[in-house]
Scaffold this motif. Structure first.
Motif, PDB file in Angstrom:
ATOM      1  N   GLY B 196     -51.235  30.773 -14.210  1.00  0.00           N
ATOM      2  CA  GLY B 196     -50.472  31.766 -14.965  1.00  0.00           C
ATOM      3  C   GLY B 196     -50.811  33.196 -14.606  1.00  0.00           C
ATOM      4  N   PRO B 197     -49.944  34.132 -15.033  1.00  0.00           N
ATOM      5  CA  PRO B 197     -50.104  35.552 -14.651  1.00  0.00           C
ATOM      6  C   PRO B 197     -51.381  36.195 -15.186  1.00  0.00           C
ATOM      7  N   ASP B 198     -51.938  35.678 -16.295  1.00  0.00           N
ATOM      8  CA  ASP B 198     -53.175  36.244 -16.833  1.00  0.00           C
ATOM      9  C   ASP B 198     -54.364  35.304 -16.640  1.00  0.00           C
ATOM     10  N   GLY B 199     -54.151  34.260 -15.865  1.00  0.00           N
ATOM     11  CA  GLY B 199     -55.203  33.265 -15.655  1.00  0.00           C
ATOM     12  C   GLY B 199     -56.271  33.758 -14.683  1.00  0.00           C
ATOM     13  N   ILE B 200     -57.277  32.934 -14.521  1.00  0.00           N
ATOM     14  CA  ILE B 200     -58.441  33.331 -13.726  1.00  0.00           C
ATOM     15  C   ILE B 200     -58.098  33.501 -12.241  1.00  0.00           C
ATOM     16  N   VAL B 201     -57.253  32.627 -11.700  1.00  0.00           N
ATOM     17  CA  VAL B 201     -56.893  32.774 -10.283  1.00  0.00           C
ATOM     18  C   VAL B 201     -56.173  34.095 -10.056  1.00  0.00           C
ATOM     19  N   SER B 202     -55.266  34.430 -10.948  1.00  0.00           N
ATOM     20  CA  SER B 202     -54.541  35.693 -10.825  1.00  0.00           C
ATOM     21  C   SER B 202     -55.498  36.892 -10.851  1.00  0.00           C
ATOM     22  N   GLN B 203     -56.490  36.841 -11.729  1.00  0.00           N
ATOM     23  CA  GLN B 203     -57.486  37.921 -11.794  1.00  0.00           C
ATOM     24  C   GLN B 203     -58.325  37.968 -10.509  1.00  0.00           C
ATOM     25  N   LEU B 204     -58.705  36.782 -10.016  1.00  0.00           N
ATOM     26  CA  LEU B 204     -59.507  36.742  -8.783  1.00  0.00           C
ATOM     27  C   LEU B 204     -58.708  37.264  -7.589  1.00  0.00           C
ATOM     28  N   LEU B 205     -57.395  37.020  -7.591  1.00  0.00           N
ATOM     29  CA  LEU B 205     -56.566  37.517  -6.483  1.00  0.00           C
ATOM     30  C   LEU B 205     -56.480  39.046  -6.500  1.00  0.00           C
ATOM     31  N   LYS B 206     -56.464  39.628  -7.708  1.00  0.00           N
ATOM     32  CA  LYS B 206     -56.477  41.102  -7.801  1.00  0.00           C
ATOM     33  C   LYS B 206     -57.792  41.636  -7.229  1.00  0.00           C
ATOM     34  N   LEU B 207     -58.874  40.963  -7.605  1.00  0.00           N
ATOM     35  CA  LEU B 207     -60.189  41.368  -7.102  1.00  0.00           C
ATOM     36  C   LEU B 207     -60.238  41.219  -5.577  1.00  0.00           C
ATOM     37  N   LYS B 208     -59.671  40.138  -5.068  1.00  0.00           N
ATOM     38  CA  LYS B 208     -59.642  39.890  -3.621  1.00  0.00           C
ATOM     39  C   LYS B 208     -58.919  41.017  -2.877  1.00  0.00           C
ATOM     40  N   SER B 209     -57.769  41.420  -3.406  1.00  0.00           N
ATOM     41  CA  SER B 209     -57.024  42.525  -2.763  1.00  0.00           C
ATOM     42  C   SER B 209     -57.888  43.766  -2.655  1.00  0.00           C
ATOM     43  N   TRP B 210     -58.635  44.038  -3.705  1.00  0.00           N
ATOM     44  CA  TRP B 210     -59.498  45.213  -3.686  1.00  0.00           C
ATOM     45  C   TRP B 210     -60.589  45.054  -2.634  1.00  0.00           C
ATOM     46  N   PHE B 211     -61.184  43.883  -2.565  1.00  0.00           N
ATOM     47  CA  PHE B 211     -62.263  43.647  -1.603  1.00  0.00           C
ATOM     48  C   PHE B 211     -61.775  43.675  -0.148  1.00  0.00           C
ATOM     49  N   GLU B 212     -60.500  43.439   0.068  1.00  0.00           N
ATOM     50  CA  GLU B 212     -59.958  43.528   1.434  1.00  0.00           C
ATOM     51  C   GLU B 212     -59.916  44.972   1.913  1.00  0.00           C
ATOM     52  N   ASP B 213     -60.008  45.887   0.975  1.00  0.00           N
ATOM     53  CA  ASP B 213     -59.857  47.302   1.328  1.00  0.00           C
ATOM     54  C   ASP B 213     -61.067  48.166   1.009  1.00  0.00           C
ATOM     55  N   GLN B 214     -61.813  47.849  -0.047  1.00  0.00           N
ATOM     56  CA  GLN B 214     -62.866  48.754  -0.500  1.00  0.00           C
ATOM     57  C   GLN B 214     -64.075  48.696   0.436  1.00  0.00           C
ATOM     58  N   THR B 215     -64.580  49.874   0.782  1.00  0.00           N
ATOM     59  CA  THR B 215     -65.758  49.967   1.652  1.00  0.00           C
ATOM     60  C   THR B 215     -66.824  50.826   0.980  1.00  0.00           C
ATOM     61  N   ILE B 216     -66.769  50.898  -0.349  1.00  0.00           N
ATOM     62  CA  ILE B 216     -67.733  51.709  -1.105  1.00  0.00           C
ATOM     63  C   ILE B 216     -69.034  50.932  -1.303  1.00  0.00           C
ATOM     64  N   TYR B 217     -68.899  49.680  -1.738  1.00  0.00           N
ATOM     65  CA  TYR B 217     -70.057  48.881  -2.144  1.00  0.00           C
ATOM     66  C   TYR B 217     -70.130  47.551  -1.384  1.00  0.00           C
ATOM     67  N   HIS B 218     -71.335  47.086  -1.157  1.00  0.00           N
ATOM     68  CA  HIS B 218     -71.557  45.692  -0.789  1.00  0.00           C
ATOM     69  C   HIS B 218     -72.372  45.037  -1.904  1.00  0.00           C
ATOM     70  N   PHE B 219     -71.807  44.003  -2.480  1.00  0.00           N
ATOM     71  CA  PHE B 219     -72.394  43.378  -3.669  1.00  0.00           C
ATOM     72  C   PHE B 219     -73.202  42.137  -3.293  1.00  0.00           C
ATOM     73  N   TYR B 220     -74.481  42.310  -2.980  1.00  0.00           N
ATOM     74  CA  TYR B 220     -75.308  41.143  -2.693  1.00  0.00           C
ATOM     75  C   TYR B 220     -75.866  40.569  -3.983  1.00  0.00           C
ATOM     76  N   SER B 221     -75.871  39.257  -4.065  1.00  0.00           N
ATOM     77  CA  SER B 221     -76.489  38.554  -5.184  1.00  0.00           C
ATOM     78  C   SER B 221     -75.838  38.917  -6.524  1.00  0.00           C
ATOM     79  N   CYS B 222     -74.574  39.238  -6.472  1.00  0.00           N
ATOM     80  CA  CYS B 222     -73.788  39.601  -7.660  1.00  0.00           C
ATOM     81  C   CYS B 222     -73.033  38.356  -8.135  1.00  0.00           C
ATOM     82  N   SER B 223     -72.784  38.268  -9.442  1.00  0.00           N
ATOM     83  CA  SER B 223     -72.091  37.095  -9.978  1.00  0.00           C
ATOM     84  C   SER B 223     -70.727  37.439 -10.554  1.00  0.00           C
TER      85      SER B 223
END
Lengths: 282, 282
Positions: B196-223
């Protein structure tokens, strides 16, 4: 009938007692099987790939066409040696610019021996693999008729830093001579080579979509070759930018898991190329 | 006023002489600063994040709200100790089901000490990080009023194999009791929680789009924490599935490079959840 390839940027060069690849006039590339298990693994990969029905045609075209194996007189004069018979990716081109990029932060797979892992991990950390998710393995950039090719030797390429890699990705699509280290790369051909519906970024994005889903293979220590014809641009013709996956001696079964190591490195490479496109003069 | 959280699945639990997080009734979560450099690094991260203008709102909401630091009486009775004051992600929920997933094939960063790298690399290889690109760090799954929570101890979770992880991702969204190892998880709530549009996969896909572009941070050992309310589904209410990023003691500067390590692991997790959605009864 067989000769040493004109445009080889990675691996061992045939001749002078060295076993290396050969090409013929019919567009075939003969890659000698490595004598350890790597040779057998690469044959197994190509054989399996040719009957693997889950690979869409638009992805299959990123792999060299495989024509089986053939015993040939080895280039080192050691007698008959088995060779993979593959599509020759570059011989049809006159003066191709070529980049060989090994993809993945890790070039070792979990099941490898401790000795192999230690050796690869050191190389991954010493080079740019760990930080960038990829490293350059070989390159030849065409300048012009006077300068010919810029083709730094393997040792220099292995020593490339993060900045050298970024600079090489600029030079690859610049009109000025790549061997002139004073000239600022102008990135004049970025939109033609990296951009557009048939450009390299577009091809890499198709590959990325497949890697987000495919769980058949994990491609350790595999390269993406990027090729185009700079002279064609000067003549107003299509430079035919193309990517090909090569080197499959360390492919392992995916077992239902995506190849997140390759995918991460691929996304990093795409971001570098998008940066060139978005800011073509740096 | 301060109490030990009801729903903590990772890290040290406060009490019995142990320094651990506390919560209050106002929705705040007090995380004691780790006394080595990790504490200072996590404060620096949250402080920097709060003034970082390049983070879109739809991504910022995936981070806990930060309210500064505060000296509190430590839960181990050792006197005043500085705490991060954060949004309490789960206390507003009655019986939340929670998964804490450490993202990335590597939990160590290139600049770390050899000793730290060796320790992390061993954990990454012993657990599922290297193969899956992520590992489970803690979980509590609500069953029903009779069974309560299934909350395996840290040692069991650390020993999870590839199959245990897959099974946990089924159980997380199943109606049958998660502690019953004989019952086949029915994945009844997959479409409601993962889809669904507010489900966990949808949220993870938004996060993924950001990670494809963001070069500010590298998140090691983050959960990534995944949370929802199973009881709400039974009552016909919105189970409010939510993801949050937590644990920033090992964030380093991106320096113009994407975090391909986190992104690769994130894509692997998304693929696992999509597999549950596409084949809800296995």
């Amino acid at each position: 009938m067989f000769k040493v390839p004109d445009h080889q940027v990675g691996g061992h060069m045939a001749g002078n007692g060295v076993l290396g690849p050969l090409v013929d006039d019919a567009g075939n590339f003969y890659k000698p099987l490595q004598s350890d298990e790597r040779g057998a693994k690469e044959v197994a990969f190509y054989t399996g790939l040719s009957t693997e029905t889950r690979i869409p045609d638009e992805i299959r075209k990123f792999f060299p066409v495989f024509h089986g194996t053939r015993d040939l007189e080895a280039s080192d004069g050691s007698g008959l040696h088995p060779h993979l018979v593959l599509e020759d990716i570059v011989s049809s081109r006159t003066n191709p610019s070529i980049l060989d990029i090994k993809i993945g932060a890790s070039t070792w797979y979990p099941e490898a021996s401790e000795q192999y892992i230690t050796k690869c991990l050191k190389k991954d950390r010493d080079g740019t693999s760990l930080t960038l998710g990829f490293r350059l393995c070989g390159l030849q950039f065409y300048g012009n008729k006077e300068t010919g090719f810029w083709k730094p030797d393997r040792k220099s390429v292995n020593a490339f830093t993060h900045d050298d890699v970024r600079s090489a990705l600029w030079k690859f699509v610049s009109s000025n001579s790549p061997s002139d280290s004073d000239a600022e790369p102008d990135c004049s051909y970025a939109s033609t080579v990296y951009g557009g519906p048939d450009g390299i970024v577009s091809q890499l994005l198709k590959l990325k979509s497949w890697f987000e889903d495919q769980t058949i293979y994990h491609f350790y220590s595999c390269s993406i070759m990027m090729v185009y014809d700079k002279e064609s641009i000067l003549k107003g013709e299509n430079p035919n930018p193309q990517i090909k996956l090569v080197d499959f001696a360390h492919v392992v079964e995916g077992k239902g898991i995506i190849d997140h190591n390759f995918l991460g490195g691929l996304c990093s490479l795409i971001k570098f190329l998008k940066d060139v496109l978005n800011n073509p003069k740096k």
